[in-house]
Scaffold this active site. Structure first.
Site, short mmCIF file in Angstrom:
data_model
loop_
_atom_site.label_atom_id
_atom_site.label_comp_id
_atom_site.label_asym_id
_atom_site.label_seq_id
_atom_site.Cartn_x
_atom_site.Cartn_y
_atom_site.Cartn_z
N ASP A 1 0.69 -1.70 0.17
CA ASP A 1 -0.20 -0.31 -0.10
C ASP A 1 0.99 0.97 -0.02
OD1 ASP A 1 -2.65 1.70 0.58
OD2 ASP A 1 -1.75 1.66 2.08
N ASP B 1 -0.12 5.07 0.68
CA ASP B 1 -0.22 6.17 2.06
C ASP B 1 -0.24 5.44 3.48
OD1 ASP B 1 -1.06 8.42 0.37
OD2 ASP B 1 -2.86 7.16 -0.69
N GLU C 1 -14.88 3.15 7.61
CA GLU C 1 -13.55 2.38 7.08
C GLU C 1 -13.25 1.68 8.71
OE1 GLU C 1 -9.32 3.01 5.22
OE2 GLU C 1 -10.76 3.89 4.99
N SER D 1 -15.34 11.99 -3.79
CA SER D 1 -13.91 12.29 -4.05
C SER D 1 -13.57 12.35 -5.54
CB SER D 1 -13.28 11.40 -2.96
OG SER D 1 -12.37 12.33 -2.75
N SER E 1 -2.96 1.59 -4.75
CA SER E 1 -3.67 2.46 -3.74
C SER E 1 -5.13 2.58 -4.06
CB SER E 1 -2.81 3.68 -3.75
OG SER E 1 -3.14 5.10 -3.01
N ALA E 2 -5.63 3.36 -3.17
CA ALA E 2 -6.30 3.92 -3.35
C ALA E 2 -6.94 5.26 -3.74
CB ALA E 2 -8.03 3.74 -2.78
N LYS F 1 -8.07 -3.30 -4.56
CA LYS F 1 -6.95 -3.87 -4.65
C LYS F 1 -6.21 -5.08 -4.00
CE LYS F 1 -5.67 -0.98 -0.48
NZ LYS F 1 -5.00 0.34 -0.06
N ASP G 1 -1.62 -1.17 5.85
CA ASP G 1 -1.83 0.04 7.45
C ASP G 1 -3.30 -0.53 7.73
OD1 ASP G 1 -3.23 3.02 7.16
OD2 ASP G 1 -2.93 1.47 5.49
#
Length: 357
Positions: free
Chosen positions: A108, A110, A155, A176, A223-224, A273, A298
């Site tokens: 990942d 972030d 989340e 978003s 990554s999203a 993902k 994470d």
């Protein structure tokens, strides 16, 4: 006599019995032979015991040294939790024995590769870097904040399953990214957006990236977030790497105005993902015959990133737990093989990689 007194009693008897210069005790030949036999047997047993005891200690020492997990002192840190050390040892043994030619890394971005905080201040994610940039109006910035505050609590809700969270995550990411398009930022703005942001990559990432490239180990970053920002971030702080593939939400720009006009490909959100989206791609070809995976993430959703390819036999899952430790640690211990608590470095991944390569 002085020298005889230093010998073991069994040896001293033999010397006395067979010494031509000594007066032998009054004992018949039959008992002499018995005494000699017993003495020699005792000496032999003593030598044999000493030999096998030394070999046993050596064997025990070798067994201890060959446990890879014990040779990585970083794993003994207080902020590192391992629920099943025997399982992790088995995975490491497999990775070492298989060699770097059978290894790949999936990570990942972030708050896994990027920092959570810097100089005591929270760091922004790749999405938030755009949201907080001076190229975005205050009205849009407020809308971004409202979305984040509402959906972030969902989340991180440990009482909801992935299936229950999924529709909310799709809804959040769709709204978003629609707002990102409305910012109308230009492609030329990206360098300044990243350069002027307060966010940085974790200490040790550059060594990790460089080592993987030098040993030709494929690195997939899932990554999203916003792929263009992630790409620029890595280039500015570490450089570019030919073994690296980034799968994320990449902005597209109008050829004439150079302003954002949408996103390429399918929406990447926190729960989709996985390497399944890379079937029949160049990356798939690069990971053929590489069934061993180091996975870094994470969030609990990151544990699925290596799903999608049936040939993946061994996945060592390493999770960064950045906040709400007491509340989330039990879930993280179930989901990840190794949990790293509040660590803004890449010390643990680097130590593990160093033991394999």
């Amino acid at each position: 006599m002085n020298s005889l007194s230093k010998l073991p009693s069994s040896l001293r008897q033999l010397v006395i019995l067979f010494s031509p210069n000594s007066t032998k005790p009054n004992i018949n030949t039959k008992y002499q032979k018995i005494l000699v036999t017993v003495s020699i047997s005792a000496i032999g047993l003593s030598i044999a015991f000493s030999y096998f005891y030394t070999r046993f200690k050596s064997f025990r020492k070798k067994r201890t040294i060959t446990k890879i997990i014990e040779t990585i002192p970083e794993l003994k840190s207080k902020n590192v939790k391992i629920s099943d050390p025997d399982y992790v040892e088995m995975m490491l043994q497999n990775f070492v024995n298989s060699g770097k030619e059978r290894l790949q890394v999936v990570s990942d971005f972030d708050r896994t590769i990027s920092l959570c905080s810097y100089n005591g201040q929270p760091c922004l994610t790749s999405n938030a870097v755009i949201e907080m940039s001076p190229f975005v109006s205050s009205d849009l910035r407020t809308k971004f904040k409202e979305l984040r505050e509402y959906y972030l609590s969902i989340e991180h809700n440990v009482h909801m399953s992935k299936a229950e969270k999924l529709p909310y995550m799709i809804e959040w990411w769709t709204k978003s990214l629609d707002l990102v398009v409305k910012t109308q930022i230009e492609s030329a703005n990206l360098k300044d957006i990243v350069r002027n942001s307060t966010t940085h990559l974790k200490n040790g990432c550059k060594w990790f990236f460089h080592t993987l490239e030098r040993h030709e180990v494929p690195l997939l970053i899932f990554s999203a977030g916003i792929g263009n920002i992630i790409e620029e971030w890595i280039v500015q702080e570490c450089g570019s790497y030919k073994n690296m593939t980034i799968v994320s939400n990449f902005m597209t720009f109008d050829e004439t105005t150079k302003k954002i006009n949408g996103f390429s490909g399918s929406l990447i959100h926190i729960f989709n993902k996985n390497e399944g989206v890379l079937l029949d791609t160049k990356h798939e070809a690069s990971i053929l015959n590489r069934p061993n995976v180091i996975l870094l993430g994470d969030s609990l959703g990151d544990t699925d990133m290596a799903n999608g390819f049936p040939s993946l036999n061994h996945v060592l899952k390493i999770g960064f737990l950045n906040d709400k430790v007491e509340e989330q640690l039990p879930k993280y211990m179930e989901a990840f093989d190794i949990v790293i608590i509040k660590d803004d470095t890449f010390i643990i991944p680097n130590a593990i990689l160093r033991s394999i390569i």
